[in-house]
Scaffold this motif. Structure first.
Motif, PDB file in Angstrom:
ATOM      1  N   LEU A   1      29.887  35.859  43.453  1.00 46.10           N
ATOM      2  CA  LEU A   1      30.388  37.233  43.723  1.00 46.10           C
ATOM      3  C   LEU A   1      30.150  37.447  45.321  1.00 46.10           C
ATOM      4  O   LEU A   1      29.177  37.126  45.805  1.00 46.10           O
ATOM      5  N   PRO A   2      31.139  38.339  46.087  1.00 47.03           N
ATOM      6  CA  PRO A   2      30.541  38.836  47.408  1.00 47.03           C
ATOM      7  C   PRO A   2      29.426  39.822  47.059  1.00 47.03           C
ATOM      8  O   PRO A   2      29.298  40.538  46.175  1.00 47.03           O
ATOM      9  N   HIS A   3      28.706  39.889  48.166  1.00 45.90           N
ATOM     10  CA  HIS A   3      27.676  41.083  47.976  1.00 45.90           C
ATOM     11  C   HIS A   3      28.061  42.340  48.087  1.00 45.90           C
ATOM     12  O   HIS A   3      29.186  42.709  48.707  1.00 45.90           O
ATOM     13  N   PRO A   4      27.772  43.251  47.132  1.00 45.69           N
ATOM     14  CA  PRO A   4      28.260  44.657  47.032  1.00 45.69           C
ATOM     15  C   PRO A   4      28.007  45.578  47.956  1.00 45.69           C
ATOM     16  O   PRO A   4      28.122  46.899  47.719  1.00 45.69           O
ATOM     17  N   SER A   5      27.532  45.053  49.227  1.00 48.62           N
ATOM     18  CA  SER A   5      27.394  46.100  50.432  1.00 48.62           C
ATOM     19  C   SER A   5      28.350  46.814  50.760  1.00 48.62           C
ATOM     20  O   SER A   5      29.549  46.269  50.788  1.00 48.62           O
ATOM     21  N   PRO A   6      28.232  47.871  51.213  1.00 48.40           N
ATOM     22  CA  PRO A   6      29.374  48.792  51.710  1.00 48.40           C
ATOM     23  C   PRO A   6      29.844  48.060  53.068  1.00 48.40           C
ATOM     24  O   PRO A   6      30.996  48.249  53.382  1.00 48.40           O
ATOM     25  N   ARG A   7      29.131  47.230  53.724  1.00 48.62           N
ATOM     26  CA  ARG A   7      29.829  46.252  54.805  1.00 48.62           C
ATOM     27  C   ARG A   7      30.877  45.563  54.381  1.00 48.62           C
ATOM     28  O   ARG A   7      31.609  45.101  55.100  1.00 48.62           O
ATOM     29  N   ASN A   8      30.974  45.376  53.194  1.00 53.13           N
ATOM     30  CA  ASN A   8      32.210  44.352  52.908  1.00 53.13           C
ATOM     31  C   ASN A   8      33.329  45.132  52.216  1.00 53.13           C
ATOM     32  O   ASN A   8      34.028  44.512  51.317  1.00 53.13           O
ATOM     33  N   LEU A   9      33.525  46.160  52.342  1.00 55.53           N
ATOM     34  CA  LEU A   9      34.730  47.131  51.755  1.00 55.53           C
ATOM     35  C   LEU A   9      36.010  46.464  52.427  1.00 55.53           C
ATOM     36  O   LEU A   9      36.965  46.670  51.556  1.00 55.53           O
ATOM     37  N   ALA A  10      36.009  46.261  53.656  1.00 60.58           N
ATOM     38  CA  ALA A  10      37.309  45.432  54.054  1.00 60.58           C
ATOM     39  C   ALA A  10      37.542  44.228  53.343  1.00 60.58           C
ATOM     40  O   ALA A  10      38.737  43.984  52.741  1.00 60.58           O
ATOM     41  N   TRP A  11      36.626  43.555  52.843  1.00 57.15           N
ATOM     42  CA  TRP A  11      36.786  42.482  51.904  1.00 57.15           C
ATOM     43  C   TRP A  11      37.597  42.733  50.621  1.00 57.15           C
ATOM     44  O   TRP A  11      38.175  42.172  50.017  1.00 57.15           O
ATOM     45  N   PHE A  12      36.771  43.716  49.988  1.00 54.88           N
ATOM     46  CA  PHE A  12      37.328  44.252  48.741  1.00 54.88           C
ATOM     47  C   PHE A  12      38.627  44.704  48.878  1.00 54.88           C
ATOM     48  O   PHE A  12      39.636  44.501  48.108  1.00 54.88           O
ATOM     49  N   LYS A  13      39.215  45.358  49.950  1.00 49.53           N
ATOM     50  CA  LYS A  13      40.591  45.737  50.162  1.00 49.53           C
ATOM     51  C   LYS A  13      41.526  44.599  50.213  1.00 49.53           C
ATOM     52  O   LYS A  13      42.397  44.625  49.977  1.00 49.53           O
ATOM     53  N   ARG A  14      41.202  43.579  51.042  1.00 48.82           N
ATOM     54  CA  ARG A  14      41.872  42.243  51.306  1.00 48.82           C
ATOM     55  C   ARG A  14      42.044  41.482  49.836  1.00 48.82           C
ATOM     56  O   ARG A  14      42.986  40.641  50.206  1.00 48.82           O
ATOM     57  N   HIS A  15      41.123  41.803  49.044  1.00 45.02           N
ATOM     58  CA  HIS A  15      41.235  40.518  47.775  1.00 45.02           C
ATOM     59  C   HIS A  15      41.263  41.457  46.738  1.00 45.02           C
ATOM     60  O   HIS A  15      40.181  41.478  45.779  1.00 45.02           O
ATOM     61  N   PRO A  16      42.500  42.067  46.309  1.00 41.77           N
ATOM     62  CA  PRO A  16      42.590  43.112  45.202  1.00 41.77           C
ATOM     63  C   PRO A  16      42.426  42.262  43.920  1.00 41.77           C
ATOM     64  O   PRO A  16      42.015  42.800  42.733  1.00 41.77           O
ATOM     65  N   TRP A  17      42.679  40.887  43.733  1.00 41.63           N
ATOM     66  CA  TRP A  17      42.505  40.175  42.754  1.00 41.63           C
ATOM     67  C   TRP A  17      40.955  39.918  42.229  1.00 41.63           C
ATOM     68  O   TRP A  17      40.913  40.115  40.933  1.00 41.63           O
ATOM     69  N   PHE A  18      40.017  40.183  42.985  1.00 38.47           N
ATOM     70  CA  PHE A  18      38.691  40.146  42.745  1.00 38.47           C
ATOM     71  C   PHE A  18      38.678  41.430  41.698  1.00 38.47           C
ATOM     72  O   PHE A  18      37.845  41.260  40.592  1.00 38.47           O
ATOM     73  N   ASP A  19      38.928  42.771  41.978  1.00 42.99           N
ATOM     74  CA  ASP A  19      38.867  43.768  41.143  1.00 42.99           C
ATOM     75  C   ASP A  19      39.754  43.635  39.829  1.00 42.99           C
ATOM     76  O   ASP A  19      39.401  43.995  38.657  1.00 42.99           O
ATOM     77  N   GLU A  20      40.919  43.172  39.935  1.00 41.04           N
ATOM     78  CA  GLU A  20      41.914  42.914  38.893  1.00 41.04           C
ATOM     79  C   GLU A  20      41.528  41.888  37.843  1.00 41.04           C
ATOM     80  O   GLU A  20      41.864  42.201  36.675  1.00 41.04           O
ATOM     81  N   ALA A  21      41.503  40.851  38.591  1.00 44.81           N
ATOM     82  CA  ALA A  21      41.227  39.544  37.517  1.00 44.81           C
ATOM     83  C   ALA A  21      39.875  39.087  37.211  1.00 44.81           C
ATOM     84  O   ALA A  21      39.490  38.884  36.047  1.00 44.81           O
TER      85      ALA A  21
END
Length: 201
Positions: free
Chosen positions: A158-178
């Motif tokens: 998994l990516p690190h859940p740090s707030p610094r990675n908010l941009a990563w979470f937004k660029r990869h919606p499949w992470f949250d969805e799948a």
């Protein structure tokens, strides 16, 4: 071979990196011989160093949401072992916290992991943890996470859940969805049984 409680005492008393640690040594680790899920992070941040409680910060709030568990469950050592690559806060660099001290894993990791015999799922967070636990998973965190099905259901990057990675979470919606719904279901299934496999009512 020393028992796990004795080994944990030795880890918590460790000072091998003291001269490199700006706030001094304070090893943070959570483990029990009955732990079912192993969480591998990078190293404690400043807030975790101050409280001595792993993932007691914004990253921990996000991680618990990813897993679908409460704070009480998360801090139950019989369910979750939390064993970062470095046990002490390494200090802050120009772009965030410094990497985990390498002496830590070299000294403690193998003997500690050898005593966690009931782990059914290893959750590997961030580049340093992925490099150690899943070295063939890819050249980047994104690649390693995108290939999560290759190590499922016993391990997942998994990516690190740090707030610094908010941009990563937004660029990869499949992470949250799948990925996250499957992860939550797996965690819930493991926690629904005891260490002997008997379902908990």
């Amino acid at each position: 071979m020393a028992s796990l409680p004795v080994l944990l005492e030795d880890i918590r008393a460790c000072t091998i990196c003291a001269k490199y640690l700006p706030l001094g040594p304070r090893p943070v680790v959570q483990a029990h011989a009955s732990s079912r899920i192993l969480i591998v992070g990078q190293a404690p941040g400043r807030k975790v160093h101050e409280t001595g409680l792993p993932f007691n910060d914004a990253s921990g709030n996000r991680l618990r949401d990813w897993l679908g568990v409460s704070r009480d469950l998360f801090y139950d050592e019989r369910r979750f072992a939390i064993v970062p690559m470095g046990f002490c806060f390494p200090g802050t660099g120009p772009s965030g916290d410094l990497p985990p001290r390498p002496e830590c894993a070299a000294t403690w990791r193998a003997p500690l992991l050898a005593r966690l015999k009931r782990v059914e799922l290893t959750i590997v967070l961030g580049q340093y943890a992925i490099a150690y636990h899943l070295p063939g998973q890819g050249k980047s965190v994104t690649e390693a996470v995108s290939r999560w099905q290759e190590t499922w259901p016993t391990a997942v990057a998994l990516p690190h859940p740090s707030p610094r990675n908010l941009a990563w979470f937004k660029r990869h919606p499949w992470f949250d969805e799948a990925l996250l719904p499957v992860l939550r279901a797996r965690v819930a299934d493991i926690l629904s049984t005891d260490a002997g496999g008997k379902r908990i009512r």
